[in-house]
Design a protein around this motif. Sequence first.
Motif, PDB file in Angstrom:
ATOM      1  N   MET A   1      -5.414  -7.960 -11.375  1.00 36.90           N
ATOM      2  CA  MET A   1      -5.736  -6.535 -11.470  1.00 36.90           C
ATOM      3  C   MET A   1      -5.984  -6.126 -12.919  1.00 36.90           C
ATOM      4  O   MET A   1      -6.955  -5.438 -13.221  1.00 36.90           O
ATOM      5  CB  MET A   1      -4.586  -5.692 -10.911  1.00 36.90           C
ATOM      6  N   LEU A   2      -5.106  -6.559 -13.807  1.00 39.94           N
ATOM      7  CA  LEU A   2      -5.247  -6.190 -15.213  1.00 39.94           C
ATOM      8  C   LEU A   2      -6.502  -6.810 -15.823  1.00 39.94           C
ATOM      9  O   LEU A   2      -7.187  -6.174 -16.630  1.00 39.94           O
ATOM     10  CB  LEU A   2      -3.988  -6.594 -15.992  1.00 39.94           C
ATOM     11  N   GLU A   3      -6.816  -8.031 -15.421  1.00 40.35           N
ATOM     12  CA  GLU A   3      -8.053  -8.664 -15.889  1.00 40.35           C
ATOM     13  C   GLU A   3      -9.273  -7.899 -15.364  1.00 40.35           C
ATOM     14  O   GLU A   3     -10.261  -7.715 -16.081  1.00 40.35           O
ATOM     15  CB  GLU A   3      -8.103 -10.133 -15.467  1.00 40.35           C
ATOM     16  N   GLY A   4      -9.224  -7.449 -14.106  1.00 38.78           N
ATOM     17  CA  GLY A   4     -10.308  -6.661 -13.530  1.00 38.78           C
ATOM     18  C   GLY A   4     -10.471  -5.329 -14.244  1.00 38.78           C
ATOM     19  O   GLY A   4     -11.589  -4.873 -14.494  1.00 38.78           O
TER      20      GLY A   4
ATOM     21  N   SER B   1      -4.978   1.853   4.605  1.00 43.22           N
ATOM     22  CA  SER B   1      -5.994   1.153   3.812  1.00 43.22           C
ATOM     23  C   SER B   1      -5.375   0.024   3.003  1.00 43.22           C
ATOM     24  O   SER B   1      -4.197   0.047   2.673  1.00 43.22           O
ATOM     25  CB  SER B   1      -6.674   2.131   2.848  1.00 43.22           C
ATOM     26  N   GLY B   2      -6.216  -0.931   2.667  1.00 47.75           N
ATOM     27  CA  GLY B   2      -5.795  -2.006   1.775  1.00 47.75           C
ATOM     28  C   GLY B   2      -5.707  -1.511   0.347  1.00 47.75           C
ATOM     29  O   GLY B   2      -6.226  -0.441  -0.005  1.00 47.75           O
ATOM     30  N   LEU B   3      -5.078  -2.297  -0.488  1.00 43.28           N
ATOM     31  CA  LEU B   3      -4.882  -1.910  -1.882  1.00 43.28           C
ATOM     32  C   LEU B   3      -6.198  -1.713  -2.624  1.00 43.28           C
ATOM     33  O   LEU B   3      -6.340  -0.778  -3.411  1.00 43.28           O
ATOM     34  CB  LEU B   3      -4.041  -2.973  -2.598  1.00 43.28           C
ATOM     35  N   GLY B   4      -7.160  -2.576  -2.382  1.00 43.87           N
ATOM     36  CA  GLY B   4      -8.456  -2.438  -3.038  1.00 43.87           C
ATOM     37  C   GLY B   4      -9.095  -1.100  -2.740  1.00 43.87           C
ATOM     38  O   GLY B   4      -9.628  -0.429  -3.629  1.00 43.87           O
ATOM     39  N   THR B   5      -9.040  -0.692  -1.488  1.00 41.13           N
ATOM     40  CA  THR B   5      -9.613   0.592  -1.080  1.00 41.13           C
ATOM     41  C   THR B   5      -8.879   1.750  -1.729  1.00 41.13           C
ATOM     42  O   THR B   5      -9.505   2.727  -2.167  1.00 41.13           O
ATOM     43  CB  THR B   5      -9.574   0.728   0.458  1.00 41.13           C
ATOM     44  N   ILE B   6      -7.575   1.666  -1.817  1.00 42.50           N
ATOM     45  CA  ILE B   6      -6.779   2.739  -2.423  1.00 42.50           C
ATOM     46  C   ILE B   6      -7.166   2.924  -3.884  1.00 42.50           C
ATOM     47  O   ILE B   6      -7.441   4.041  -4.336  1.00 42.50           O
ATOM     48  CB  ILE B   6      -5.271   2.468  -2.273  1.00 42.50           C
ATOM     49  N   PHE B   7      -7.214   1.828  -4.649  1.00 43.27           N
ATOM     50  CA  PHE B   7      -7.568   1.932  -6.063  1.00 43.27           C
ATOM     51  C   PHE B   7      -9.027   2.330  -6.256  1.00 43.27           C
ATOM     52  O   PHE B   7      -9.349   3.132  -7.133  1.00 43.27           O
ATOM     53  CB  PHE B   7      -7.266   0.631  -6.803  1.00 43.27           C
TER      54      PHE B   7
ATOM     55  N   SER C   1       0.818  -1.217   0.000  1.00 39.86           N
ATOM     56  CA  SER C   1       0.000   0.000   0.000  1.00 39.86           C
ATOM     57  C   SER C   1       0.853   1.268   0.000  1.00 39.86           C
ATOM     58  O   SER C   1       0.546   2.222  -0.716  1.00 39.86           O
ATOM     59  CB  SER C   1      -0.935   0.005   1.212  1.00 39.86           C
ATOM     60  N   ALA C   2       1.905   1.281   0.793  1.00 40.50           N
ATOM     61  CA  ALA C   2       2.755   2.476   0.865  1.00 40.50           C
ATOM     62  C   ALA C   2       3.373   2.783  -0.498  1.00 40.50           C
ATOM     63  O   ALA C   2       3.442   3.956  -0.902  1.00 40.50           O
ATOM     64  CB  ALA C   2       3.851   2.287   1.917  1.00 40.50           C
ATOM     65  N   LYS C   3       3.805   1.773  -1.213  1.00 39.71           N
ATOM     66  CA  LYS C   3       4.399   1.976  -2.542  1.00 39.71           C
ATOM     67  C   LYS C   3       3.359   2.482  -3.540  1.00 39.71           C
ATOM     68  O   LYS C   3       3.648   3.343  -4.365  1.00 39.71           O
ATOM     69  CB  LYS C   3       5.020   0.683  -3.061  1.00 39.71           C
ATOM     70  N   ILE C   4       2.139   1.934  -3.467  1.00 39.92           N
ATOM     71  CA  ILE C   4       1.081   2.374  -4.379  1.00 39.92           C
ATOM     72  C   ILE C   4       0.708   3.823  -4.089  1.00 39.92           C
ATOM     73  O   ILE C   4       0.526   4.625  -5.015  1.00 39.92           O
ATOM     74  CB  ILE C   4      -0.144   1.441  -4.289  1.00 39.92           C
ATOM     75  N   ILE C   5       0.611   4.187  -2.825  1.00 36.18           N
ATOM     76  CA  ILE C   5       0.315   5.584  -2.466  1.00 36.18           C
ATOM     77  C   ILE C   5       1.423   6.499  -2.978  1.00 36.18           C
ATOM     78  O   ILE C   5       1.156   7.558  -3.552  1.00 36.18           O
ATOM     79  CB  ILE C   5       0.108   5.722  -0.950  1.00 36.18           C
TER      80      ILE C   5
ATOM     81  N   SER D   1      -6.399  -7.436   0.235  1.00 34.91           N
ATOM     82  CA  SER D   1      -4.959  -7.645   0.013  1.00 34.91           C
ATOM     83  C   SER D   1      -4.165  -6.439   0.490  1.00 34.91           C
ATOM     84  O   SER D   1      -4.614  -5.307   0.413  1.00 34.91           O
ATOM     85  CB  SER D   1      -4.666  -7.849  -1.481  1.00 34.91           C
ATOM     86  N   ASP D   2      -2.963  -6.707   0.955  1.00 39.55           N
ATOM     87  CA  ASP D   2      -2.084  -5.614   1.342  1.00 39.55           C
ATOM     88  C   ASP D   2      -0.778  -5.627   0.554  1.00 39.55           C
ATOM     89  O   ASP D   2       0.132  -4.874   0.844  1.00 39.55           O
ATOM     90  CB  ASP D   2      -1.822  -5.617   2.849  1.00 39.55           C
ATOM     91  N   ALA D   3      -0.693  -6.503  -0.459  1.00 35.86           N
ATOM     92  CA  ALA D   3       0.491  -6.551  -1.313  1.00 35.86           C
ATOM     93  C   ALA D   3       0.099  -7.117  -2.673  1.00 35.86           C
ATOM     94  O   ALA D   3      -0.881  -7.841  -2.804  1.00 35.86           O
ATOM     95  CB  ALA D   3       1.581  -7.406  -0.684  1.00 35.86           C
ATOM     96  N   ILE D   4       0.869  -6.763  -3.685  1.00 35.87           N
ATOM     97  CA  ILE D   4       0.634  -7.246  -5.045  1.00 35.87           C
ATOM     98  C   ILE D   4       1.824  -8.098  -5.464  1.00 35.87           C
ATOM     99  O   ILE D   4       2.962  -7.637  -5.430  1.00 35.87           O
ATOM    100  CB  ILE D   4       0.493  -6.080  -6.043  1.00 35.87           C
ATOM    101  N   ASP D   5       1.551  -9.333  -5.867  1.00 36.87           N
ATOM    102  CA  ASP D   5       2.575 -10.173  -6.465  1.00 36.87           C
ATOM    103  C   ASP D   5       2.217 -10.352  -7.942  1.00 36.87           C
ATOM    104  O   ASP D   5       1.303  -9.703  -8.447  1.00 36.87           O
ATOM    105  CB  ASP D   5       2.687 -11.519  -5.735  1.00 36.87           C
ATOM    106  N   SER D   6       2.909 -11.223  -8.656  1.00 39.08           N
ATOM    107  CA  SER D   6       2.657 -11.370 -10.089  1.00 39.08           C
ATOM    108  C   SER D   6       1.242 -11.871 -10.364  1.00 39.08           C
ATOM    109  O   SER D   6       0.593 -11.431 -11.320  1.00 39.08           O
ATOM    110  CB  SER D   6       3.692 -12.282 -10.733  1.00 39.08           C
ATOM    111  N   GLU D   7       0.722 -12.760  -9.557  1.00 43.05           N
ATOM    112  CA  GLU D   7      -0.648 -13.242  -9.748  1.00 43.05           C
ATOM    113  C   GLU D   7      -1.655 -12.131  -9.458  1.00 43.05           C
ATOM    114  O   GLU D   7      -2.672 -12.011 -10.133  1.00 43.05           O
ATOM    115  CB  GLU D   7      -0.925 -14.463  -8.867  1.00 43.05           C
TER     116      GLU D   7
END
Length: 125
Positions: free
Chosen positions: A108-111, A58-64, A4-8, A97-103
């Motif tokens: 995310m891209l499919e969504g 916040s979680g990643l979903g909430t941030i986006f 989350s910190a990196k995405i922010i 989720s609180d982190a993004i890996d390759s899956e």
Amino acid sequence: MTDSAKIIELLDKIGDKIIEEKEFLTELDKPIGDCDHGINMARGFGEVKKKLPGMADSGLGTIFKTTGMTLVSTVGGSAGPLYGTMIGGLSDPLSGSDAIDSEGLKAMLEGCLAAMEDITTARTG
């Protein structure tokens, strides 16, 4: 992995760049638009930037999702719904989720693709 910190941090830097380049983006819009793309995107990302500090826990979903909804509600014309839906579409696979890996990135891209297909006539292929 990205958290989350990196995405922010990334969204904050994207906002800075869009605001910095708003005149250039507006110039690009002149031949085909109504000369407001840069102004609109800068306004939208200015509002996103105001909300980022409050999303630190916040979680990643909430941030986006928050970013997408902010763009939909503050960027005029078709750009608000398009960019807002695209970014908001990244959020659904990240719920809890609180982190993004390759899956997670793949999901995310499919969504994002599914969200864009919902509001446009664009289709894969």
